[in-house]
Design an enzyme around this catalytic site. Structure first.
Site, PDB file in Angstrom:
ATOM      1  N   ASP A  21      -4.636   3.041  -2.593  1.00  0.00           N
ATOM      2  CA  ASP A  21      -5.773   3.233  -1.677  1.00  0.00           C
ATOM      3  C   ASP A  21      -6.505   4.533  -1.984  1.00  0.00           C
ATOM      4  O   ASP A  21      -6.105   5.607  -1.550  1.00  0.00           O
ATOM      5  CB  ASP A  21      -5.266   3.258  -0.229  1.00  0.00           C
ATOM      6  CG  ASP A  21      -5.096   1.857   0.322  1.00  0.00           C
ATOM      7  OD1 ASP A  21      -4.052   1.593   0.947  1.00  0.00           O
ATOM      8  OD2 ASP A  21      -6.004   1.024   0.120  1.00  0.00           O
ATOM      9  N   SER A  46       0.850  -1.195   0.000  1.00  0.00           N
ATOM     10  CA  SER A  46       0.000   0.000   0.000  1.00  0.00           C
ATOM     11  C   SER A  46       0.886   1.246   0.000  1.00  0.00           C
ATOM     12  O   SER A  46       1.790   1.369   0.822  1.00  0.00           O
ATOM     13  CB  SER A  46      -0.889   0.028   1.252  1.00  0.00           C
ATOM     14  OG  SER A  46      -1.373   1.349   1.450  1.00  0.00           O
ATOM     15  N   ASP A  82      -6.219  -7.071   3.993  1.00  0.00           N
ATOM     16  CA  ASP A  82      -5.760  -5.686   3.878  1.00  0.00           C
ATOM     17  C   ASP A  82      -5.929  -4.927   5.190  1.00  0.00           C
ATOM     18  O   ASP A  82      -7.045  -4.654   5.622  1.00  0.00           O
ATOM     19  CB  ASP A  82      -6.579  -4.990   2.771  1.00  0.00           C
ATOM     20  CG  ASP A  82      -6.119  -3.564   2.527  1.00  0.00           C
ATOM     21  OD1 ASP A  82      -6.786  -2.863   1.765  1.00  0.00           O
ATOM     22  OD2 ASP A  82      -5.094  -3.145   3.106  1.00  0.00           O
TER      23      ASP A  82
END
Ligand code: DX5
Ligand code: ZN
Length: 219
Positions: A34, A7, A179
């Site tokens: 994201d 991420s 996640d």
């Protein structure tokens, strides 16, 4: 062997290119983008993620794993298709009804892009069983969506196991992505439960050596 999707939410301003190049060298399998609109979740990273996706597309061939945490799924799909991502994942909770879920699945597929469906911690896994035959990946949020650096919610491990059992019993070909809050302490539990793609942001970005942590997480 699991895959790692790093991420880039918490990349330090001014260190973007160094970080992206370092992650590519460290062989992250995906860049996890994201996208937050300030409506579905409090934070707004929309323009920053458009910029990052465009930049990464220009400097790297590594695939983009786009995670839409947005209310206006339709518009965001359009915006991020521009970067030919490997996969676009949207939230079940952002859809008004089942027809809308199917509409977005179809729209993403019609643009030759893989589809992921994500659920928040409070959503029961059974709610999305009916969509599993039409998607490539199910993203199980192991934290409340909206920011990085949170602690993994351990009861989400059972949700991953339940999904994995259902997927195996129904011979579905589907990736399970976990996640949020994934690091060397929590990775084994989510892998053992059946996740085959791990998203990690903070744990990787704060590491001295990206390759060491990525290789460790993959084991
Ligand atoms: C949270 C995001 C996650 C998060 C992961 O809403 O979807 O991808 O950025 O970051 P860490 O690994 O720091 O929890
Ligand atoms: Zn994410």
């Amino acid at each position: 062997m699991v895959e790692i999707s790093t991420s880039i939410l918490s990349v330090i301003k001014g260190e973007e290119s160094k970080t992206f190049f370092g992650l590519e060298k460290a062989k992250t399998d995906y860049f996890h983008i994201d996208v937050m609109d300030g409506k579905f979740v409090e934070k707004n990273t929309y323009n920053k993620m458009l910029e990052y996706a465009s930049y990464i597309k220009r400097i790297s061939n590594l695939p983009l794993d786009v995670h839409l945490m947005v209310k206006n799924v339709d518009e965001s799909i359009e915006d991020f298709l521009a970067f030919s991502p490997n996969i676009i994942t949207f939230h079940y909770e952002a859809c008004k009804n089942k027809e809308e879920v199917m509409k977005y699945i179809k729209k993403i597929k019609e643009n030759n892009c893989k589809v992921g469906l994500s659920i928040k911690p409070e959503t029961d896994i059974e709610e999305i069983y009916e969509f599993l035959p039409y998607i490539h990946m199910c993203l199980i949020m192991t934290v409340e969506p909206g920011k990085g650096g949170q602690t993994l919610l351990v009861n989400m491990v059972d949700k991953i196991s339940k999904l994995k059992k259902y997927v195996d019993e129904n011979n579905l070909e589907i990736d399970i992505e976990a996640d949020g809050g994934i690091n060397l302490k929590t990775a084994d539990a989510v892998k053992d439960a059946g996740a085959n793609i791990l998203v990690s942001g903070t744990a990787i970005l704060i590491a001295k050596d990206y390759k060491t942590i990525i290789d460790e997480l993959k084991k």
